[in-house]
Design an enzyme around this catalytic site. Structure first.
Site, mmCIF file in Angstrom:
data_model
loop_
_atom_site.group_PDB
_atom_site.id
_atom_site.type_symbol
_atom_site.label_atom_id
_atom_site.label_comp_id
_atom_site.label_asym_id
_atom_site.label_seq_id
_atom_site.Cartn_x
_atom_site.Cartn_y
_atom_site.Cartn_z
ATOM 1 N N GLU A 41 -1.090 -0.934 -5.769
ATOM 2 C CA GLU A 41 -2.315 -0.335 -6.278
ATOM 3 C C GLU A 41 -2.012 0.450 -7.544
ATOM 4 O OE1 GLU A 41 -5.110 1.163 -2.740
ATOM 5 O OE2 GLU A 41 -3.015 1.745 -2.528
ATOM 6 N N ASP B 170 0.850 -1.186 0.000
ATOM 7 C CA ASP B 170 0.000 0.000 0.000
ATOM 8 C C ASP B 170 0.888 1.238 0.000
ATOM 9 O OD1 ASP B 170 -2.793 1.269 0.557
ATOM 10 O OD2 ASP B 170 -1.478 2.158 2.077
ATOM 11 N N ASP C 85 -3.195 0.923 6.666
ATOM 12 C CA ASP C 85 -2.327 0.626 5.520
ATOM 13 C C ASP C 85 -1.919 -0.841 5.497
ATOM 14 O OD1 ASP C 85 -2.498 3.276 4.872
ATOM 15 O OD2 ASP C 85 -0.544 3.832 5.653
#
Length: 238
Positions: free
Chosen positions: A134, A44, A231
């Protein structure tokens, strides 16, 4: 460049054969789901914690680096004020101040690039064979908040601060450097859609906005109740 700096670079063949993503995927296709899961790490990227891995590792600027950034920022502000007082734009003194300001900005950029190289190196050094991130649309995320005369932006000051924080973290550069370093190490880097990665419980998959409050994640499913740093939970989903 504008700071009167020079570079010299060399290219040479080092004998390292870089596999394509297709070749790496073909090798990974022989693994079982359990083996593939063990070989994969999610990451993340954010502002509070620069990169958080599902393997428990957290990457970010050290306190020493933060102090160096703060020192350069103070110098930038001082030089900007000095240049504002120098009204004659053709004066030699103003030109010297402008050069010093450009060099200070260059030092800040050098620190960010150096950190991105160090972080990407550490990411690729982990045991994981597949590094997942991501697919953040950073260009859209850092778009100006001012808007237009017809459609002025809202919360401009807050959005500008968020933009500065995102750019300072260098999230795009870290991914870019990780990709080419991973390719040389025979590892695969892929990106996945970011939707709901911060809202979904990594344990029971329950997904609601209220699961996350700031940096804290608490699953509201009464049968689960999983808690974690937001996170860290997101990295597991990724």
């Amino acid at each position: 460049d504008t700071c009167n700096r020079w570079w010299i670079s060399f290219n040479f063949e080092d004998g390292v054969a870089v596999k394509t993503d297709e070749e790496l995927l073909k090798e990974l296709s022989h693994l079982t789901n359990k083996e593939l899961a063990a070989a994969t790490a999610g990451h993340d990227r954010g502002i509070v914690q620069q990169v958080t891995g599902s393997d428990g590792k957290v990457y970010g600027y050290t306190e020493q680096k933060q102090q160096r950034f703060a020192k350069h920022r103070r110098r930038v502000r001082a030089l900007q004020k000095k240049m504002a007082r120098q009204k004659d734009k053709k004066s030699k003194r103003r030109a010297k101040t402008k050069l010093k300001l450009a060099k200070t900005h260059a030092h800040i950029q050098d620190l960010r690039v150096d950190h991105a190289h160090q972080t990407s190196h550490r990411l690729v050094e982990t045991p994981a064979s597949v590094l997942v991130f991501e697919d953040l649309k950073l260009r859209n995320m850092t778009r100006s908040a001012k808007g237009t005369l017809e459609e002025p932006g809202a919360n401009v000051a807050a959005k500008s601060g968020l933009n500065r924080s995102l750019l300072h973290q260098g999230l795009g550069r870290i991914l870019q450097f990780t990709k080419y370093k991973a390719a040389r190490a025979g590892k695969l880097v892929i990106t996945v859609p970011p939707q709901n990665t911060s809202r979904r419980c990594a344990k029971c998959r329950h997904t609601v906005k209220a699961n996350r409050k700031g940096i804290h994640f608490h699953c509201l499913n009464p049968l689960c109740g999983h808690t974690a740093h937001a996170d860290a939970n997101a990295s597991e989903n990724i």
